[in-house]
Design a protein around this motif. Structure first.
Motif, short mmCIF file in Angstrom:
data_model
loop_
_atom_site.label_atom_id
_atom_site.label_comp_id
_atom_site.label_asym_id
_atom_site.label_seq_id
_atom_site.Cartn_x
_atom_site.Cartn_y
_atom_site.Cartn_z
N ALA A 120 0.82 -1.21 0.00
CA ALA A 120 0.00 0.00 0.00
C ALA A 120 0.85 1.24 0.00
O ALA A 120 0.44 2.27 -0.51
CB ALA A 120 -0.88 0.00 1.23
N ALA A 177 1.56 3.18 -3.08
CA ALA A 177 0.47 3.97 -3.65
C ALA A 177 0.60 5.43 -3.31
O ALA A 177 0.10 6.29 -4.01
CB ALA A 177 -0.85 3.44 -3.12
N TYR A 224 -4.65 7.83 -9.08
CA TYR A 224 -4.33 6.46 -8.64
C TYR A 224 -3.92 5.61 -9.84
O TYR A 224 -2.91 4.91 -9.81
CB TYR A 224 -5.56 5.87 -7.96
CG TYR A 224 -5.37 4.47 -7.43
CD1 TYR A 224 -4.71 4.24 -6.23
CD2 TYR A 224 -5.85 3.38 -8.14
CE1 TYR A 224 -4.54 2.96 -5.74
CE2 TYR A 224 -5.69 2.09 -7.66
CZ TYR A 224 -5.03 1.88 -6.47
OH TYR A 224 -4.86 0.61 -5.99
N VAL A 232 -0.05 4.47 -9.55
CA VAL A 232 0.08 3.20 -8.83
C VAL A 232 0.00 2.05 -9.83
O VAL A 232 -0.84 2.07 -10.73
CB VAL A 232 -1.06 3.06 -7.79
CG1 VAL A 232 -0.95 1.74 -7.05
CG2 VAL A 232 -0.99 4.21 -6.81
N ARG A 233 0.89 1.09 -9.66
CA ARG A 233 0.83 -0.08 -10.54
C ARG A 233 -0.36 -0.94 -10.13
O ARG A 233 -0.34 -1.58 -9.09
CB ARG A 233 2.13 -0.88 -10.42
CG ARG A 233 3.27 -0.27 -11.22
CD ARG A 233 4.56 -0.91 -10.85
NE ARG A 233 4.94 -0.58 -9.49
CZ ARG A 233 6.04 -1.03 -8.90
NH1 ARG A 233 6.83 -1.83 -9.53
NH2 ARG A 233 6.32 -0.68 -7.66
N SER A 234 -1.36 -0.92 -10.96
CA SER A 234 -2.60 -1.60 -10.58
C SER A 234 -3.43 -1.84 -11.84
O SER A 234 -3.28 -1.13 -12.83
CB SER A 234 -3.37 -0.70 -9.60
OG SER A 234 -4.74 -0.86 -9.74
N ARG A 235 -4.26 -2.86 -11.79
CA ARG A 235 -5.13 -3.12 -12.95
C ARG A 235 -6.57 -2.73 -12.65
O ARG A 235 -7.47 -3.00 -13.43
CB ARG A 235 -5.08 -4.62 -13.30
CG ARG A 235 -3.75 -5.06 -13.89
CD ARG A 235 -3.88 -6.40 -14.56
NE ARG A 235 -4.33 -7.44 -13.64
CZ ARG A 235 -5.29 -8.32 -13.91
NH1 ARG A 235 -5.92 -8.27 -15.06
NH2 ARG A 235 -5.62 -9.24 -13.03
N TYR A 252 -6.15 12.33 -0.81
CA TYR A 252 -5.74 11.40 -1.87
C TYR A 252 -4.80 10.32 -1.34
O TYR A 252 -4.94 9.15 -1.70
CB TYR A 252 -5.07 12.15 -3.03
CG TYR A 252 -4.42 11.16 -3.97
CD1 TYR A 252 -5.21 10.33 -4.77
CD2 TYR A 252 -3.05 10.98 -3.99
CE1 TYR A 252 -4.63 9.37 -5.58
CE2 TYR A 252 -2.46 10.02 -4.80
CZ TYR A 252 -3.26 9.22 -5.59
OH TYR A 252 -2.70 8.26 -6.37
N ASP A 253 -3.85 10.71 -0.52
CA ASP A 253 -2.88 9.72 -0.03
C ASP A 253 -3.59 8.55 0.66
O ASP A 253 -3.26 7.39 0.44
CB ASP A 253 -1.92 10.37 0.97
CG ASP A 253 -0.94 11.31 0.26
OD1 ASP A 253 -0.91 11.28 -0.98
OD2 ASP A 253 -0.24 12.06 0.95
N ALA A 313 -5.56 6.45 -1.92
CA ALA A 313 -4.72 5.55 -2.71
C ALA A 313 -4.22 4.39 -1.86
O ALA A 313 -4.26 3.24 -2.30
CB ALA A 313 -3.55 6.35 -3.28
N ALA A 314 -3.78 4.70 -0.66
CA ALA A 314 -3.22 3.64 0.18
C ALA A 314 -4.31 2.63 0.60
O ALA A 314 -4.08 1.43 0.58
CB ALA A 314 -2.57 4.24 1.41
N ARG A 373 -5.38 0.60 -2.45
CA ARG A 373 -4.31 -0.34 -2.77
C ARG A 373 -4.35 -1.53 -1.79
O ARG A 373 -4.17 -2.67 -2.19
CB ARG A 373 -2.97 0.38 -2.68
CG ARG A 373 -1.78 -0.44 -3.12
CD ARG A 373 -1.83 -0.70 -4.58
NE ARG A 373 -0.58 -1.27 -5.08
CZ ARG A 373 -0.53 -2.09 -6.10
NH1 ARG A 373 -1.64 -2.46 -6.71
NH2 ARG A 373 0.61 -2.56 -6.54
#
Lengths: 295, 455
Positions: free
Chosen positions: A259, A262, B244, B248-251, B339-340, B343-344, B347
């Motif tokens: 996390a 991110a 995000y 951030v590496r995400s799908r 936002y932080d 996102a966290a 994630r």
């Protein structure tokens, strides 16, 4: 690896959020709120702009410029148009005509006493000058108004620039910390690799041969085994060196995945003296599949 | 026993939290008591235009009596009055004009309520802030229950609602935060009240695969369900999600369901499906990895409850006390303030499936314990029984009358926004028990307002 793996069904979302916030703070280095950054920027604004490089009184200048009160003077009276006939005119309707007629009739008698024409001329010119001056003042006032807006804009731009510079400064500081951390890990890895190579280099050949031969078997002669073992050892060493070069200082990332990656601010969490994790294949760090929970 | 449900709009195809809430409650109560709906002819909540015919109608087997709205809402006039009442020192008379301007101004509905008050045992009013509820409760007085559906917006600070909150027979709150807000603003702790909320009509077996096949959605996705509107925090959601997706590496994709009055950004990982059937909606929520609720103002988010009913975790806006309180009490959702954190938290939910599943299971248990229909129906019926007992004992209160003609016109009332700002805020972590009651039905000790709760 995710940051918040759980081992049982009892979770506490408040605790999870506390950990997430702590991790964000950790990654930022120092947890600056927008207000704090602004405050910092205000301090820096003076610090940056006060020296002789720019103008010593720039801040004061902008501060003075910003709260200019609007002009509170009453509006100018309308200009008085002065024509040839103005001195004979009357504002009354019917009696005004009679008065006007009488004044015209008595005009030659008036001229006997003094000549009103230069007075009329001068007053007419004064009226034209007044109109011209009013127009000029309006234009100047417009310019001053635009200047005020421009000053305010300049102040905002400068302020925003310094805020951004402050943010960048913090980011650079964090990146520096990270680079230091990575370079110390790299040094450590290199030293370890060298140490391992040294150990292997001075190992007696007989011991290698002994280790290569299976215990209890005596059918194979010892002499031919030594060169084979040496070759094998050299090949292994070469492979190890190649692998070492390919890997680089990778293991540091494992601790800051999950996390935390991110969060937009770059990490500076790991100090230079911390112990590196065991080397792993970096490609497996951020797979999209489910992660194994923390053991 | 005959009960009337009084609501601003009513229809099987109407969206809108309070209206759907009213319909669900009506349909479920009709299994236990005789129910009739009294409403207006309006379909549109902005203009209150008379789109439906006046008279008696039947919706899903429920008898509905519609009354025309006398005049449509003039949004400029309403904005004008809102500014006056919310932001300036004003008079009671101004507040009454504000209610009149807000509508739906159905004088015929109020006249009917006054005339037919003997035909019903109890009247359940929905949404305190509208004309029908204010004037209706004043007309009915001693037999009215109120489902306030109050949010943390300046309307709660309008002073004329104080006597309404204190004068109704009972309040059916949506959340503990709503109850604390209303008690703080009106001091109505002595009025019987219960936190009920509303159940949901989620299907027993949602088909995730069918939804994915029908809409061609692959991979993990977060979902938002509801009106896509800036007031619902959607603009912020778009900004955050785009950041995000870029950082951030995400799908993870974002799927949006609901009608939009906001430009949806063109992004390869944001998909808008528009208005879908209830079946598709429930399948979509069940198929989603997480439901995101970005709204700043909610009295009870039915979509969040539906996500929990379907065992999905929720990521909610922590600026909304109700959503934050629900997430904490249920242990079924994470929340964010910036936002932080967004996102966290997203994630974390995306990567830690086990955590997401656990939160979903907690949500399901929380929903079953507090918001399943048998529980909700029971709370309504218990409250009606309690009022019946009180009626028999003769302990019925009246409603405070309006001030005199001159007092009404004195500009001494504080701006509603200022009143709101002084109210306590924050989530209710451990709901306090109802005040002990003496034998005469009065509270044992008068609470001096609600102390700051939460943190």
């Amino acid at each position: 690896m995710p940051d918040f793996s759980i081992r049982s069904d009892s979770v506490d979302v408040e605790q999870i959020m506390r950990r997430i916030r702590a991790r964000i703070r950790e990654k930022r280095g120092v947890d600056y709120t927008e207000d704090e950054i602004r405050e910092l920027a205000n301090v820096k604004l003076e610090k940056f702009l006060d020296p002789d490089k720019v103008r010593s009184d720039l801040i004061e200048h902008y501060r003075r410029q910003r709260p200019i009160p609007p002009l509170q003077t009453p509006p100018a009276p309308p200009n008085y148009g002065f024509e040839d006939e103005t001195i004979y005119a009357s504002s009354r309707s019917l009696s005004g005509r009679i008065i006007r007629l009488l004044r015209r009739i008595l005009h030659p008698a008036l001229k006997l006493l003094f000549n009103p024409n230069p007075v009329i001329n001068v007053l007419h010119m004064q009226s034209a000058i007044n109109a011209y001056q009013t127009e000029q003042f309006d234009r100047i006032a417009q310019k001053v108004g635009l200047g005020d807006e421009l000053h305010a804009l300049h102040y905002e731009v400068l302020n925003n620039l310094v805020v951004e510079m402050t943010k960048l400064g913090i980011e650079v500081k964090n990146l520096k910390m990270r680079v230091e951390s990575l370079s110390s890990r790299l040094d450590f890895d290199e030293r370890r690799a060298r140490a391992l190579e040294g150990v292997v280099q001075y190992r007696p050949a007989s011991a290698v041969a002994g280790a290569a031969a299976p215990a209890g078997k005596t059918t194979a002669p010892a002499e031919p085994a030594a060169p084979q073992a040496q070759e094998g050892e050299q090949a292994r060493r070469r492979r190890r060196r190649r692998r070492g070069r390919r890997r680089g200082p990778a293991p540091a990332t494992a601790a800051t995945e999950g996390a935390a990656d991110a969060a937009p601010v770059p990490t500076g969490a790991t100090g230079p003296g911390s112990e590196p994790a065991a080397p792993t294949d970096s490609s497996s760090d951020d797979s999209d599949g489910p992660d194994t929970p923390e053991s | 026993m005959k009960t009337a449900i009084v609501v601003q709009r009513y229809g099987a195809d109407l969206s809108g939290g309070a209206e759907v809430h009213a319909r669900y409650v009506t349909e479920h109560l009709s299994r236990h008591v005789e129910v009739e709906v009294l409403t207006t002819c309006a379909r549109d909540y902005v203009s209150w235009r008379n789109d439906l015919p006046a008279g008696v109608d039947v919706v899903n087997g429920i008898r509905v009596r519609r009354f025309p709205v006398a005049r449509e809402r003039d949004i400029f006039d309403f904005a004008d009055w809102s500014t006056r009442v919310f932001e300036r020192v004003h008079s009671v008379s101004d507040e009454l004009a504000w209610i009149e301007s807000e509508g739906p101004t159905s004088t015929e509905l109020v006249r009917h309520l006054r005339a037919a008050r003997g035909d019903y045992d109890y009247f359940i009013f929905f949404s305190y802030r509208y004309y029908h509820a204010y004037h209706g409760i004043r007309a009915i007085n001693s037999r009215s229950l109120l489902v306030p559906t109050a949010e943390r917006d300046p309307a709660i600070g309008v002073s004329v609602f104080g006597p309404i909150f204190r004068g109704v027979r009972a309040l059916m709150y949506n959340s503990f935060e709503e109850r604390a807000l209303i008690q703080a603003v009106s001091g109505n702790e002595h009025v019987p009240g219960v936190v009920v909320g509303v159940g949901s009509e989620v299907g027993a077996r949602p088909d995730r695969l069918r939804f994915r096949q029908k809409y061609g959605i692959r991979g993990p996705f977060a979902i938002y369900v509801g009106r896509i509107d800036e007031n619902k925090g959607c603009q912020e959601l778009f900004d955050y999600f785009r950041r995000y997706a870029n950082n951030v590496r995400s799908r993870l994709s974002l799927v949006l369901i609901g009608s939009s009055i906001l430009d949806i950004p063109s992004h390869p990982r944001i998909r808008h499906l528009g208005y879908v059937s209830d079946e598709d909606k429930f399948d979509a929520i069940a198929a989603a990895d997480v439901l995101i609720m970005p709204s700043y103002f909610e009295s009870l988010s039915m979509v969040v409850l539906e996500a929990w009913a379907l065992g999905r975790p929720v990521l909610a806006n922590a600026h909304c006390d109700v959503l934050l309180g629900q997430s904490i009490r249920s242990n079924a959702g994470l929340f964010y303030e910036n936002y932080d954190e967004f996102a966290a938290a997203l994630r974390t939910l995306e990567r830690d499936r086990r955590l997401a599943d656990t939160l979903g299971r907690n949500g399901e248990a929380y929903y079953r314990r507090h918001y399943s229909w048998p529980v909700v129906e029971r709370k309504y019926l218990d409250m009606i029984d309690r009022l019946k007992r009180e009626d028999e004992e003769g302990g019925v209160r009246g409603i405070e009358s309006l001030p005199s003609w001159f007092t009404r016109r004195r500009k001494t009332v504080l701006p509603a926004a200022e009143v709101l700002a002084k109210l306590p805020c924050g989530p209710v972590r451990a709901p306090k028990p109802p005040p002990a009651r003496q034998l005469d039905g009065k509270p044992a000790a008068r609470a001096g307002g609600v102390a700051r709760y939460g943190q």
